[in-house]
Write an enzyme that holds these catalytic residues in place. Structure first.
Site, PDB file in Angstrom:
ATOM      1  CB  SER A 141       7.699 -18.953  21.639  1.00 30.00           C
ATOM      2  OG  SER A 141       6.881 -18.734  22.779  1.00 30.00           O
TER       3      SER A 141
ATOM      4  CE1 TYR B  12       4.316 -23.426  20.601  1.00 31.84           C
ATOM      5  CE2 TYR B  12       5.098 -22.221  22.528  1.00 31.84           C
ATOM      6  CZ  TYR B  12       4.627 -22.225  21.224  1.00 31.84           C
ATOM      7  OH  TYR B  12       4.479 -21.035  20.543  1.00 31.84           O
TER       8      TYR B  12
END
Ligand code: NAD
Length: 254
Positions: free
Chosen positions: A145, A158
């Site tokens: 990401s 995350y």
């Protein structure tokens, strides 16, 4: 349709929705035969049905990618079904708590996010590489990401998990390059999927603020990430390994 993936057997995790689902369709359009895996049998089977309806070849295997036994069985089933594994897209992931500061974050959430987003990539590669190593060829793409390239607020687990995927991708690429195996990652910016909906909801003000941080002034589509994944897996990217490719409308360039 072209034939970039003809005769290739491809395994995709998180293939029931979003980026994984779009990648399954993109691989199938290029001639690949697929194992579509997901924790959710309904959505994963729906992806398989849609591919078969379009004349493609796919099988569903249910697996929770955070569990070693599931991951081993998933890779074994791919080999049993198709006799080989050429490419893997290790993509399944969860967002965890996106609006919680570190001081209020729960240990259970930290563990689950790290297990599903990072340990899963280790487990998937472990069993995939065992097989690819024997054949002396293979290509793996992991989903990281932009949260694996830069930091941010409220979602430390995350960010940590995706930075981990970037590091793990480099380590695997270096370890297995001499075995003829390439390992890369994609780093999507905000992509319009269920995950993005869950993270931002229908908060239009927030969406506008985030969108303004993107040079292209829009969010991405799952199909745009899928294209990069197919390219990285294909022989067209034969000298590309250890890379974490931002597919992010220019976000990390700012
Ligand atoms: P999504 O929620 O739309 O789809 C994720 C899929 O993974 C679902 O089908 C879900 O059932 C499956 N899944 C969840 N936990 C699983 C588990 N333990 N085992 C197996 N399957 C599981 O999400 P998405 O937006 O398509 O995200 C896919 C990947 O892309 C994730 O790794 C995510 O972190 C990453 N990503 C997404 C965005 C975004 O904005 N959507 C941005 C950057 C990175």
């Amino acid at each position: 349709m072209s034939d970039r993936m003809i005769n290739k057997i491809v395994l995709v995790t998180g293939g029931g929705a979003g980026i994984g689902q779009a990648a399954c369709h993109a691989f199938a359009r290029e001639g690949a035969r697929l194992v579509v895996s997901d924790i959710d049998p309904a959505s994963g089977s729906a992806t398989v049905d849609a591919i078969r309806n379009d004349g493609g070849d796919a099988h569903f295997v249910q697996a929770d990618v955070s569990k070693a036994a599931d991951v081993k069985a998933m890779v074994d089933q791919c080999i049993e079904t198709y006799g080989q594994l050429d490419c893997a897209f290790n993509n399944a992931g969860i967002e965890g708590d996106v609006a919680v500061p570190i001081t209020e974050a729960l240990e259970e959430t930290w563990d689950r996010v790290l297990d599903v987003n990072l340990k899963s990539v280790f487990l998937c590669m472990k069993y995939q590489l065992m097989h690819m190593q024997q054949r002396g060829t293979g290509s793996i793409v992991n989903t990281a990401s932009i949260a694996g390239l830069v930091g941010g607020t409220f979602g430390a687990a995350y960010f940590a998990s995706k930075h981990g995927v970037v590091g793990l991708t480099k380590a695997a690429a270096i370890e297995y390059g001499r075995a003829g195996i390439r390992v890369n990652a994609v780093c999507p910016g905000v992509i319009e999927t269920d995950m993005a909906d869950r993270s931002m909801g229908d908060n239009e003000k927030l969406q506008d603020v985030v969108r303004a941080q993107y040079p292209l002034r829009r969010f991405g589509r799952a199909e745009e990430v899928a294209e990069s994944v197919v390219w990285l897996c294909s022989d067209a990217a034969s000298f590309v390994t250890g890379q974490s490719l931002a597919v992010d409308g220019g976000f990390v360039a700012t």
